[in-house]
Design an enzyme around this catalytic site. Structure first.
Site, PDB file in Angstrom:
ATOM      1  N   HIS A 199       0.231  -5.813  10.050  1.00  0.00           N
ATOM      2  CA  HIS A 199       0.314  -6.260  11.451  1.00  0.00           C
ATOM      3  C   HIS A 199       1.195  -5.379  12.326  1.00  0.00           C
ATOM      4  O   HIS A 199       1.309  -5.607  13.525  1.00  0.00           O
ATOM      5  CB  HIS A 199       0.762  -7.731  11.530  1.00  0.00           C
ATOM      6  CG  HIS A 199       2.194  -8.009  11.216  1.00  0.00           C
ATOM      7  ND1 HIS A 199       3.094  -8.414  12.169  1.00  0.00           N
ATOM      8  CD2 HIS A 199       2.890  -7.965  10.056  1.00  0.00           C
ATOM      9  CE1 HIS A 199       4.280  -8.630  11.605  1.00  0.00           C
ATOM     10  NE2 HIS A 199       4.182  -8.361  10.320  1.00  0.00           N
ATOM     11  N   CYS A 323      12.460 -11.800  12.782  1.00  0.00           N
ATOM     12  CA  CYS A 323      12.786 -12.913  11.896  1.00  0.00           C
ATOM     13  C   CYS A 323      14.241 -13.333  12.019  1.00  0.00           C
ATOM     14  O   CYS A 323      14.644 -14.349  11.487  1.00  0.00           O
ATOM     15  CB  CYS A 323      12.435 -12.549  10.458  1.00  0.00           C
ATOM     16  SG  CYS A 323      12.497 -10.819  10.130  1.00  0.00           S
TER      17      CYS A 323
HETATM   18  N1  PLP Z   1      10.338  -4.203   6.646  1.00  0.00           N
HETATM   19  C1  PLP Z   1      10.520  -3.845   7.926  1.00  0.00           C
HETATM   20  C2  PLP Z   1      11.226  -2.562   8.220  1.00  0.00           C
HETATM   21  C3  PLP Z   1      10.066  -4.659   8.965  1.00  0.00           C
HETATM   22  O1  PLP Z   1      10.273  -4.293  10.231  1.00  0.00           O
HETATM   23  C4  PLP Z   1       9.399  -5.868   8.642  1.00  0.00           C
HETATM   24  C5  PLP Z   1       8.944  -6.787   9.706  1.00  0.00           C
HETATM   25  O2  PLP Z   1       9.438  -6.782  10.814  1.00  0.00           O
HETATM   26  C6  PLP Z   1       9.214  -6.196   7.284  1.00  0.00           C
HETATM   27  C7  PLP Z   1       9.698  -5.339   6.315  1.00  0.00           C
HETATM   28  C8  PLP Z   1       8.522  -7.461   6.881  1.00  0.00           C
HETATM   29  O3  PLP Z   1       7.130  -7.337   7.037  1.00  0.00           O
HETATM   30  P1  PLP Z   1       6.198  -8.636   7.162  1.00  0.00           P
HETATM   31  O4  PLP Z   1       6.356  -9.154   8.553  1.00  0.00           O
HETATM   32  O5  PLP Z   1       4.811  -8.126   6.898  1.00  0.00           O
HETATM   33  O6  PLP Z   1       6.629  -9.600   6.124  1.00  0.00           O
END
Ligand code: PLP
Length: 378
Positions: A199, A323
């Site tokens: 995404h 998040c």
């Molecule tokens: N790693 C990084 C550097 C991210 O920016 C993100 C999401 O913002 C993730 C991992 C997590 O990915 P997902 O949203 O697919 O769980």
């Protein structure tokens, strides 16, 4: 007034061409790819094609690609799976990693492993000498992201890979933010593990991939059926995986034109902000940064107050990781870069996408200026 979306690091809209490719897998091609009949075989063929596509775009073999539910699962699997399988106790993680990596590392600590955080400089770039000093023969893994999700700093991956391998450790890079923006070839980088999330490059949410170099010991994270060569149980999300492969193909094919367009819009925005607002700090590396990332602290303005004002004015931005928004915690990224707690609560991230126009970028800069000046006058 039309809303302006400047939060592409949080997520991107699904490209219409990607959606087209996905639709049949919600309908007539609905089969379970693990079923031993024609319906299953048709779904399995789509999964095979998606795996081949992603592998070839990364310079990997198809058998080195594992599908996951997204970047968070891929990061957890890479960190926990590789350290647990190594038989070693120590591992190194970059201080500015995403929470998916940092929290996975904390869980390993609870299992008796020893974690070292690798420091960064004032721009968020890895301090190679300090990192080197943390490594020894019992180090199982070095995990450093390709590009930071808050301040956009791009890391010297080849050098870090060489340092890790020099002491017999594996090298994992979280390439979730870098995918689509930077060229990613696992052999040129020299990584053993690499994570992706659909995404972030105009694919659907809830799909990700983990590259695992052939021969790398990896413990399973999700127990269940024999899917993913027995290493990751669970029925695969066929439409999302088909969409991720198409989105990644388009992102790689169109990378140069997308990034030059995105960089131009970002640069116009940054220049306008720096020229029209006093007391601004541009965070992250001046050159070694993602083309779509701009990150600022505005003197005397709290990050959450500015974000709320921008939201009311129709500009969607972020305080850092999506998040962790809503959390009162200061940014661990800005703290690692040597900022005070107050500064680490004041960061605001604007991330540009392939559909952001220069006109929107300049209009957004005007709105930011009005909001900052209004908040300062209170
Ligand atoms: N790693 C990084 C550097 C991210 O920016 C993100 C999401 O913002 C993730 C991992 C997590 O990915 P997902 O949203 O697919 O769980």
């Amino acid at each position: 007034m039309k809303e302006i979306y400047l939060d592409h690091a949080a997520t991107t809209p699904v490209d219409g061409r990607v959606l087209e490719k996905m639709l049949p897998y919600f309908g007539e091609r609905f089969g379970n790819p693990h079923s031993p009949h024609a319906f299953g075989r048709r779904a399995a063929a789509a999964i095979d094609a998606a795996r081949d596509e992603i592998a070839s775009l990364l310079g990997a073999r198809s058998s080195e690609i594992y599908f996951t539910s997204g970047g968070t699962e891929a990061d957890n699997w890479a960190v926990r799976g590789s350290v647990r399988a190594s038989g070693k106790k120590h591992f190194v993680v970059g201080a500015t990693e995403h929470h998916a990596v940092l929290e996975a590392a904390e869980l390993l600590k609870g299992e008796g492993c020893e974690l070292s955080l690798a420091p960064v400089d004032e721009y968020g770039a890895a301090d190679l000498a300090a990192l080197q000093g943390l490594l020894h023969k019992d180090t199982a893994l070095v995990a450093v992201m390709a590009a930071n999700n808050e301040v956009g700093t791009v890391q010297p991956l080849k050098e870090i890979a060489a340092a890790a391998h020099g002491c017999g450790a594996l090298f994992f890079t979280d390439a979730v933010q870098a995918a689509g923006a930077l060229e990613l070839n696992v052999n040129e980088i020299g990584c053993d593990l690499l994570s992706l999330s659909s995404h972030k490059f105009y694919g659907p949410k809830g799909a990700g991939a983990l590259y695992v170099r052939a021969g790398t010991p990896l413990a399973k994270l999700i127990a269940g059926g024999q899917q993913e060569r027995g290493l990751r149980g669970g029925t695969l999300n066929v439409p999302a995986i088909v969409g991720m492969a198409e989105a990644f193909r388009l992102a790689c094919k169109e990378r140069q034109e997308r990034t030059s367009h995105i960089r131009a819009a970002r640069d116009a925005f940054v220049q306008e902000i720096l020229q029209t607002i006093p007391g601004v700090r541009y965070n992250g590396h001046p050159q070694q940064r993602l083309p779509g990332n701009a990150h600022f602290t505005f003197e005397g303005v709290a990050g959450d107050a500015l974000l709320a004002a921008l939201d009311l004015a129709g500009v969607a931005a972020s305080g850092g990781a999506a998040c962790s928004s809503g959390s009162p915690e200061p940014s661990h990224v800005l703290l690692a870069m040597g900022r005070t707690e107050q500064e680490a609560r004041a960061g605001v991230r604007f991330t540009f996408g392939k559909n952001t126009s220069e006109e929107e970028a300049l209009r957004a800069a005007q709105i930011v200026r009005n909001c900052v000046l209004r908040l300062r006058s209170r």
